[in-house]
Design an enzyme around this catalytic site. Structure first.
Site, PDB file in Angstrom:
ATOM      1  N   ASP A 101       0.854  -1.194   0.000  1.00 22.17           N
ATOM      2  CA  ASP A 101       0.000   0.000   0.000  1.00 22.17           C
ATOM      3  C   ASP A 101       0.889   1.242   0.000  1.00 22.17           C
ATOM      4  O   ASP A 101       2.089   1.165   0.268  1.00 22.17           O
ATOM      5  CB  ASP A 101      -0.930   0.005   1.209  1.00 22.17           C
ATOM      6  CG  ASP A 101      -0.185  -0.032   2.530  1.00 22.17           C
ATOM      7  OD1 ASP A 101       0.809  -0.791   2.639  1.00 22.17           O
ATOM      8  OD2 ASP A 101      -0.569   0.708   3.450  1.00 22.17           O
ATOM      9  N   GLU A 166       0.054  -1.016   5.667  1.00 20.90           N
ATOM     10  CA  GLU A 166       1.147  -0.475   6.479  1.00 20.90           C
ATOM     11  C   GLU A 166       0.985   1.015   6.725  1.00 20.90           C
ATOM     12  O   GLU A 166       1.175   1.499   7.832  1.00 20.90           O
ATOM     13  CB  GLU A 166       2.498  -0.749   5.793  1.00 20.90           C
ATOM     14  CG  GLU A 166       3.697  -0.583   6.737  1.00 20.90           C
ATOM     15  CD  GLU A 166       4.246   0.846   6.799  1.00 20.90           C
ATOM     16  OE1 GLU A 166       5.011   1.135   7.717  1.00 20.90           O
ATOM     17  OE2 GLU A 166       3.907   1.683   5.920  1.00 20.90           O
TER      18      GLU A 166
HETATM   19 ZN    ZN Z   1       6.992   1.922   4.025  1.00 22.55          ZN
HETATM   20 ZN    ZN Z   2       5.438   4.768   4.237  1.00 19.51          ZN
END
Ligand code: ZN
Ligand code: ZN
Ligand code: ZN
Ligand code: ZN
Lengths: 472, 472
Positions: A101, A166
């Site tokens: 992501d 993340e």
């Molecule tokens: Zn990263």
């Molecule tokens: Zn990042």
């Protein structure tokens, strides 16, 4: 095994292909912060899976449940990739972590080109995720491909642990690690996180990262926004209170004014400062590149230590106030200030939370405002620090020498890699941050990029590291 | 002339039609701040023209040139309506001013319903522009229609001066007034601005308005946004400097800390405070309605005076910082704080500008920040104050008594009506602010509305005012 030189030649010969694949992957708008783009994140995970299958791996798409949105709705979290390539009894197993992501990006934010179209210019590849973290994961996957194609096999067993949330806090990941502790994560010898930049043109190997306590301060002065003509002079404005609180956080030199914050910071050990003196870092060049007039600290060692081994506080912005161009004459009713403290060993997020709340609450009560005020710690990620003499660090240092003909810089990250601390705590294995991003990649900012030098050199680095790991 | 009672009956009988037309007009998204909606503003001007033609008026659509956008492009400004209904030699001529553009509005900002769909609920009509200023202009036009339909004629000559760029600063209007001084604006006896709220349920006639000096403070610390992990602790952050400067503007009680600001404020004249004691204004009810815990001043007179005859300062927001939901870990590179000072006689915008710049520049130099800082006064609109004993004020007061059976409150606006000062300065004629909005209409905020009571009663008020004006 095929000598490194031949692997490097193979990699050099496939640059075009590597860049094209990065272009394809950057084009997928896998912004995990925007629920409307969840399908793009899912697509990104699928594309990644397909490439791993192509390399001969086996892939499990692990379901990690749902995300509850601010409006109360729930949407599925993207699956997490748990993949294996090779499982020979006589080989060590290394598990790589990365994420697919990206941070939000809009051209209007100040990008010179469309963030989702990879553009090559002056040796750099510009695009959201080009460095963080698509480019780094791809370099690893291409390294695996090169080794497989040249050796018909990998020198070590490889596991791939790749997520899609993340950038918004790795929702659901910790539970997955706990659940898979005795299965997928059971027979691992080394863990490598491929999500960190170097500090200069010189490759860096990272053995520590700061934590992050992210706070919001919410102040409300009325039910709805008011017109500053009709109500200016009548109301204790929420913005005034918030600005006052935010202003009390640091002094002009960035020193954190919250009492007690510096007390838990590990004292400087003997010769520790010397570590920073040896690191390649051109203060003046950095300053010029960033367009910064003057840094907070003069000497290189001081500056680097304040970047990674001392805490810092940044004010990110205000939600609920007027943020557009032009001249809106509004008294915002409810404003939410956002700031975060990067902390270091031996600070504890729960202690920082209490210190910040106590301090701001006392500041607010001194002000005697009638408004409602609420402080929340939204993120409380711990710092991480390990011993840089562990064996896999030697393998990585040797790999750097093989590829770049120089000694690696041993560095600590200023940013936060919550996954490092989590993986280490749950699995108790040696963990290393071996990223290939450049220091000026502008991850999370406008015009994010990775240089071709880092992207291709980084591919070689991962390949060499795997070879060195096998010969430990 | 037909007696007021019959006019009022006619108006009561046409309520449905009046609300439907307001609904049609609110549906046109004439947000003048958004260049992409310029066609909607133009459409709004056309629709207004068509209705005036229907009333038997003549209309000139005056071209006022182009607007230069931030990106350097230019787009046409919407035309200004210059209309006449009647031009009998023996009748006085009154010129009404209003505007057809609206403030920005999005349902996500916290509206309960779509801002561009007029919704009737509990006696209120909700929608962007329902009060500011479409509803007020429509009340006037419907008043004209009722008089024409009942009398076959208007008791006075009427001119209509209606623009489409008020909410963004009335670009091009002053030059038009200057150009048309000796033609369209030449034979005017009275000027009425139909763009102000009452202070309570009781009708108010407005004889003054505060000015507005709108400032931006721009601070830049780096070329592009930086990641707070990688750079927190290295950089003198622009946000810290801006927050510090904004915090130096007022104390906890809203008092402006810029030296000299209060010196030019006209001293309280004998018995002036009494004017405010007589005004209908329920402090506790207002507080409760606004959801405000405590006002800055205790007594009604004090509160009202600080609302309209003393200056105030409001901080509106910050452009360039993180303003979304969630947790972006950015160090913004360039941030622009927005605040404004509502000023009163005898303050001068040019003096206020110098005072603010001198003060902030000295504050900034005390801080010794290496960053770039720039202060700009974007708007410098003068306050306006006139003599409430002028003849047309008597006509308006009598009209209020005819319609509502009570004495009007004579009030000063807390907001700014730059057009009042401009028209008075150029034309030298008696000017009055006769609006029909309610005090809680939330113009410029979420859930803007006008009550049916004000909308229909206001229609009667304009009709009665025109009749009274004829008999002065
Ligand atoms: Zn990263
Ligand atoms: Zn990042
Ligand atoms: Zn208006
Ligand atoms: Zn307005």
């Amino acid at each position: 095994p095929v000598p490194n030189d031949q692997i490097f030649q193979y990699i050099d010969g496939h640059q075009k292909e590597y860049i094209q694949r990065l272009k394809d992957w950057v084009a997928i708008q896998s912004d995990s912060s925007d629920p409307r783009k969840r399908q793009d994140v899912n697509k990104m995970m699928e594309v990644t899976k397909d490439f791993i299958l192509q390399l001969g791996g086996t892939v499990e798409m692990a379901d990690i449940g749902e995300q509850r949105l601010a409006n109360g709705e729930t949407i599925p979290l993207p699956p997490v990739i748990l993949a294996e390539i090779g499982n020979a009894e006589n080989k060590p197993t290394v598990c790589f972590y990365g994420h697919m992501d990206v941070q939000p990006a809009k051209q209007e934010d100040g990008w010179s080109t469309d963030p989702y179209t990879l553009v090559e210019k002056d040796g750099n590849l510009y695009g959201r995720g080009a460095s963080d973290d698509k480019g780094q994961v791809l370099a690893l996957l291409h390294a695996l491909e090169s080794l497989i194609n040249m050796n018909q096999d990998l020198p070590v067993n490889v596991k791939l642990f790749i997520e899609g949330m993340e950038e918004t806090g790795s929702d659901g990941l910790e539970m997955l690690i706990e659940n898979k502790k005795d299965t997928f994560f059971s027979n691992i010898d080394y863990i490598v996180v491929t999500d960190t930049p170097w500090l200069s043109k010189k490759p860096g190997i990272t053995y520590g990262a700061r934590g992050n306590c992210y706070f919001s301060i919410e102040v409300q002065s009325s039910k709805v926004d008011l017109h500053s003509g009709g109500f200016g002079g009548m109301v204790y404005e929420a913005m005034g209170d918030l600005i006052y609180l935010l202003n009390s956080l640091t002094d002009a030199n960035g020193r954190i004014l919250v009492p007690g914050i510096y007390e838990a910071v590990a004292p400087l050990s003997e010769n520790e400062e010397d570590l920073y003196k040896d690191i390649e870092f051109d203060v003046d060049e950095q300053r010029a590149n960033l367009g910064v007039k003057k840094f907070l600290h003069e000497s290189k060692a001081d500056l680097l230590m304040h970047r990674c081994r001392y805490p810092s506080l940044s004010i990110h912005g205000i939600e609920g106030a007027f943020s557009g161009t032009g001249t809106k004459t509004v008294i915002p009713s409810k404003v939410i200030g956002k700031f975060s403290i990067r902390q270091v060993p031996n600070m504890e997020p729960s202690v920082v939370e209490k210190q910040v709340k106590d301090y701001l609450e006392s500041k607010f009560s001194e002000r005697k405002s009638p408004n409602e005020m609420k402080i929340t710690m939204i993120i409380g990620a711990k710092p991480w620090l390990t011993n840089m003499t562990e064996p896999q660090y030697h393998a990585a240092r040797r790999a750097v020498t093989r590829v770049f003909n120089i000694e690696a810089d041993m560095i600590r990250a200023g940013g936060t890699i919550p996954i490092a601390k989590t993986l280490e705590d749950y699995l108790g294995k040696s963990l290393m941050l071996l990223g290939i991003g450049g220091p000026d990649d502008a991850t999370h900012g406008q015009n994010e990029k990775i240089s071709k030098y880092n992207y291709i050199g980084g591919t070689k680095l991962y390949a060499a590291y795997l070879q060195e790991l096998a010969s430990l």
